[in-house]
Design an enzyme around this catalytic site. Structure first.
Site, PDB file in Angstrom:
ATOM      1  CB  VAL A  44      71.871 -29.960 -17.410  1.00  0.00           C
ATOM      2  CG1 VAL A  44      70.584 -29.167 -17.147  1.00  0.00           C
ATOM      3  CG2 VAL A  44      72.574 -29.424 -18.646  1.00  0.00           C
ATOM      4  CE  LYS A  45      73.112 -28.714  -8.879  1.00  0.00           C
ATOM      5  NZ  LYS A  45      73.658 -27.845  -7.802  1.00  0.00           N
ATOM      6  CB  VAL A  46      67.297 -32.585 -13.740  1.00  0.00           C
ATOM      7  CG1 VAL A  46      65.807 -32.922 -13.735  1.00  0.00           C
ATOM      8  CG2 VAL A  46      67.724 -32.075 -15.111  1.00  0.00           C
TER       9      VAL A  46
ATOM     10  CG  LEU B 271      73.496 -23.638 -15.939  1.00  0.00           C
ATOM     11  CD1 LEU B 271      73.730 -22.450 -15.004  1.00  0.00           C
ATOM     12  CD2 LEU B 271      73.715 -23.210 -17.386  1.00  0.00           C
TER      13      LEU B 271
ATOM     14  CB  SER C  34      76.579 -22.974 -10.114  1.00  0.00           C
ATOM     15  OG  SER C  34      75.841 -23.468 -11.231  1.00  0.00           O
TER      16      SER C  34
END
Length: 942
Positions: A139-141, A108, A43
């Site tokens: 977790v998207k970074v 996310l 997402s």
């Protein structure tokens, strides 16, 4: 079998680049897993924006969540997003377990607003990880310069990380280094490296879109056609070569021996943007072992239908890929430049999507609170004004300036110490957390049987409580509220005569504790109450509101005041109404402080850092004020309010004038000026109309509509009820800070107020020694009135033999864009206010100039800052008077009348020093003098 399921046989995991609630609830996600071998979901802000903005399937969830309590926009978003992420993670959990944590992930995104802040990204990722609470979360970074060290830290903390916005192979190498270093840190800390899943997301089609545009500019169509649509795939092939090389060798083998898994390459942005390209082009070309392809729904449908799954396609023609990229460079098309631009653009696109998403949520939240009716409507005026307003709004959006404001970024303003003065932004939440103390204080007041509450203050410590007192009126069973903010002896005596000193609570309010007026008010009423109750008992009737460590706190402690309430040092006086300076008097007069704060908090959230400018009522108003003043000279803010909330005007005058009027710039606010038809006004006006719902004045509304139709900028604000007065306090505080940034000043200091204070202090100190003020000679006397002016103003005015001639000459100095201010050091009562209001109206109608009315010394701590430090567009008429019944100040040789005279002189001296056009008229008798002044003014205006 279908082409999608064949990807698994090729060693590639297909993930879905899409998520919305119905996909989970209708079982479609489970079907994709079972039918197509789907292995994960990603997402991003764009995906959530489309899911929430383009359908109503989240409407009920928002309504239900808001039904529990009011929430901020970001809290609503996270409630929706985290619910979807958890639900998707649960559907994918069997995949996660079957693949032993290699697949089955849902991603996310960290807020794109934080992409350039390492520490904030780390904190956000940790918070989201804890909030979701699923082991198969990634977790998207972003792979920004700030994101890469965050990746290392987060991997070292044991989080699964999806590195996003990767375009360049050189940056990918840094990402791998961050991943490996993070695993080594985790291992040293005793963590289990086998539990970590990570992917490095290379964005594909965006590269071709950018490169193709550059190819078209070369002017060689044949070359462009030959190279078009090939760069992204060639770049990905070289990235895959580096992947295989980087995850080999002794250093990696040590980690692999502990169970560490490679950080797979993930191909993102795999839909074709050019309709001339085959719709499955990128999916087919990027098939490779130990990779992930995240595919949007339309592309997934196309590949399922007619895609071709060729094993190891990504490893084919690597040499040709190198040659192709070299040829690009030879023709001056820099892939490095393109990828650097794409990272910046990618961050901005995600931020844009976040803005759009949060704007949608903000509108839905507002509708649930207020219905379909807009509470703020800004009509900028003429088309060029509207264009300028929209341009500045876009600057505030793209530059994230509301977030910078909330962060106290002083570079948004003058770059001095503004970061130390933004405590007002969060004070409502702080006061709500400690509201029980105020409730306890209120009960004490009621049980004590006080009949009256008198606030002894000045400026920011008094104008806010005055709004509460005037707006809400006396509460049944609670004491009457009175405010004293004048050194005029008649004003002091009027307050004293109104109250029962033996049953009155006195609130001494001073932020610094060193302000002259509250201190001498305190000494006077301590003496008067002591005469009635005795000194020991009198102090039980006194409460102090002041900053910690102030002189007032020391004095109150020494005298054993009943209570000492502390203000917040990082809040200036004019921003303090929703802190103890406003709330202690509100509690004492019997208002429901918790209700007041809870209602105000709705506006705090509406103006929050997570609300984009288009939906942010404080930003919209502030931008309108700032643009009108700086771009179009409309710096006279005319405040129009329904009678029941009219007293808000005086508070707004201080907030706007003292905050913005300095360094020759600023807004000149006008409250209480009677409305007129459009032709009575100059082209320097901005009109702010605050209408209390259910109490609309048809004539007032018609007058405002006429002004809007005439092209004047108008801001209409609908106030739901009097409890929503807290909305306006906070809305206008944000708007003032925003306008201050546009004007280019520090909205939290007041340098020219201090100048008047120093003049007054010098004069009163001199009086203590000599028992007299320096002698002054009038330039003219007539019928009990005397005219005073400095030599420069006398020379400008010329010599005359009537008062009306002096006034005519003085008003003859009014030019287009100027304003006229009546500064009256007389008792502020209804009769005097009406007489001076009639006078300002006649001046306005004759000269078309904006007019102000201020009572001294009260206005010195308010609009006085703008009069002295703002634009030199004011024409000032000071009005002073004799005091037939003066009052001594206990402990001093001077009286209140002497203090008032010193304040008036000091004020006039500073006006003169600032090069202002100023004249003083002294009245021997106030009533007769005002009547004579009115006659002379009428004659001057003929």
């Amino acid at each position: 079998m279908n082409p999608l399921t064949q990807l698994q046989a090729c060693g590639q995991a297909p993930w879905l680049d899409y998520l919305k609630r119905s996909l989970i609830e209708r079982g479609e996600l489970r079907t994709l897993i079972e039918r197509d071998g789907l292995k994960g979901v990603t997402s991003n802000p764009s995906i959530f924006e489309k899911a929430i903005d383009e359908s109503d399937e989240y409407a009920d969830a928002v309504k239900q969540f808001q039904g529990l309590a009011d929430h901020s926009v970001s809290a609503i978003y996270e409630h929706l997003a985290i619910a979807d992420i958890r639900a998707a993670a649960d559907v994918l959990r069997p995949v996660y377990e079957q693949t032993q944590g290699r697949d089955g992930y849902i991603s996310l995104e960290c807020s794109p607003y934080l992409a350039n802040d390492t520490g904030a990204t780390v904190a956000e990722a940790l918070r989201l990880w804890g909030a979701v609470g699923r082991p198969n979360l990634m977790v998207k970074v972003p792979a920004t310069p700030a994101g890469i060290p965050a990746i290392r830290q987060l991997i070292g903390r044991g989080l699964n990380i999806n590195i996003t916005l990767l375009f360049a192979v050189s940056v990918y190498e840094q990402v791998v280094e961050a991943y490996i270093s993070g695993l080594e840190e985790l291992k040293r800390a005793g963590g289990d490296v086998s539990k970590i899943g990570s992917v490095a997301s290379f964005f594909v089609s965006r590269i071709d879109t950018a490169i193709d545009k550059r190819l078209d500019k070369l002017g060689d169509k044949k070359l462009a056609d030959r190279l078009r649509g090939k760069t992204a795939i060639a770049n990905a092939k070289l990235a895959y070569v580096r992947y295989k090389a980087l995850f080999s060798g002794p250093r990696w083998q040590l980690l692999a021996a502990s169970g560490a898994r490679t950080q797979r390459l993930l191909w993102a942005s795999t839909s074709t943007k050019n309709p001339a390209y085959k719709d499955t082009m990128y999916v087919e070309a990027l098939i490779g072992r130990d990779t992930v392809d995240t595919i949007p729904p339309a592309t997934m449908d196309a590949f399922r239908d007619h895609g071709e799954a060729t094993p190891d396609a990504i490893e084919q023609d690597v040499a040709a890929a190198r040659a192709m990229l070299a040829e690009l460079e030879e023709h001056g098309v820099s892939l490095k430049e393109v990828t650097e631009e794409l990272v910046k653009d990618g961050v901005q696109q995600f931020a844009d999507a976040f803005d759009k998403l949060f704007g949608t949520i903000a509108r839905r939240r507002r509708t649930l609170l207020d219905g379909d009716r807009a509470r703020l409507e800004v009509a900028p005026g003429f088309p060029e004004t509207k264009t300028a307003f929209e341009e500045e709004m876009e600057v505030w959006r793209t530059d994230g300036r509301i977030r910078r404001l909330w962060a106290g970024d002083k570079s948004l303003w003058a770059g001095t110490d503004e970061d130390k003065w933004v405590g007002w932004l969060r004070v409502v939440e702080q006061e709500l957390a400690d509201v029980d103390r105020l409730h306890g204080f209120a009960e004490e007041v009621k049980q004590h049987g006080f009949t009256d509450v008198v606030l002894l203050g000045m400026g920011g410590s008094s104008l806010g409580p005055e709004v509460f007192g005037e707006t809400f009126g006396r509460q049944s069973g609670w004491p009457r509220f009175h405010m004293l903010d004048s050194t005029d002896p008649a004003q002091i005596k009027a307050v004293e005569r109104t109250v029962d000193l033996g049953k009155t609570l006195f609130i001494v309010s001073s932020k610094s504790g060193s302000t002259l007026e509250p201190n001498i008010f305190m000494e006077y009423f301590l003496d008067r109450a002591g005469a009635v109750r005795g000194e020991d008992k009198a102090v039980e009737h006194f409460v102090a509101v002041t900053d910690p460590g102030s002189a007032l706190e020391r004095r109150a402690t020494q005298l054993h005041f009943a209570h000492i309430f502390h203000g917040v040092p990082s809040i200036g006086g004019r921003y303090s109404v929703l802190s103890r300076f406003g709330l202690v008097p509100a509690a004492a007069m019997g208002l429901d402080v918790k209700r007041l704060l809870a209602t105000a908090q709705q506006m705090v959230r509406a103006c929050g850092p997570d609300v984009p400018p288009a939906e942010n009522p404080g930003v919209r108003l502030g931008v309108a004020l700032g643009v009108a003043a700086t771009r179009f000279g409309r710096d006279k803010v005319t405040i129009i309010a329904s009678p029941a909330i009219a007293n808000l005007g005086a508070w707004l005058e201080q907030l706007l004038a003292e905050s913005t009027g300095k360094h020759g710039r600023g807004l000149i606010p006008l409250a209480g000026e009677p409305l007129a038809t459009p032709e009575r006004y100059g082209s320097d006006r901005f009109f702010a109309c605050l209408e209390l719902e259910g109490q609309a004045d048809p004539s007032q509304r018609q007058a405002v509509e006429a002004l809007e139709q005439a092209g004047h900028p108008v801001a209409r604000i609908s106030v739901k009820d009097i409890w929503h007065i807290g909305h306006e306090f906070f809305r206008w505080e944000i708007a003032t800070a925003v306008a201050g940034a546009i004007i280019g000043i520090d909205p939290f200091d007041q340098p020219d107020v201090e100048a008047s204070k120093k003049k007054t202090s010098a004069l009163t100190e001199e009086y203590e020694k000599s028992h007299s003020l320096p002698a002054e000679e009038p330039v003219f006397r007539e019928n009990g009135l005397a005219v005073y002016a400095d030599p420069r103003n006398v020379a400008d005015l010329g010599q005359h033999n009537t008062l009306s001639s002096y006034l005519k000459s003085h008003l003859g100095r009014v030019h287009a864009g100027d304003y006229v201010a009546l500064l009256a050091y007389i008792q502020r009562n209804e009769a005097n206010t009406q007489a001076l209001t009639a006078m300002r109206t006649r001046i306005r109608d004759k000269t078309h100039a904006a007019t102000c009315l201020g009572f001294g010394p009260r206005f010195q701590h308010s609009t006085g800052q703008a009069y002295k430090g703002g634009p030199n567009s004011g024409v000032f008429l000071q009005i002073t008077c004799d005091d037939p019944a003066d009052i001594a100040v206990p402990g001093h040789s001077y009286s209140f009348g002497v203090v008032k005279a010193a304040q008036a002189r000091g004020d006039l001296e500073v006006l003169v020093e600032r090069g202002r056009r100023a004249l003083c008229v002294h009245l021997k008798d106030v009533d007769a003098g005002l009547a004579e002044l009115a006659r002379a003014m009428d004659a001057a205006l003929r």
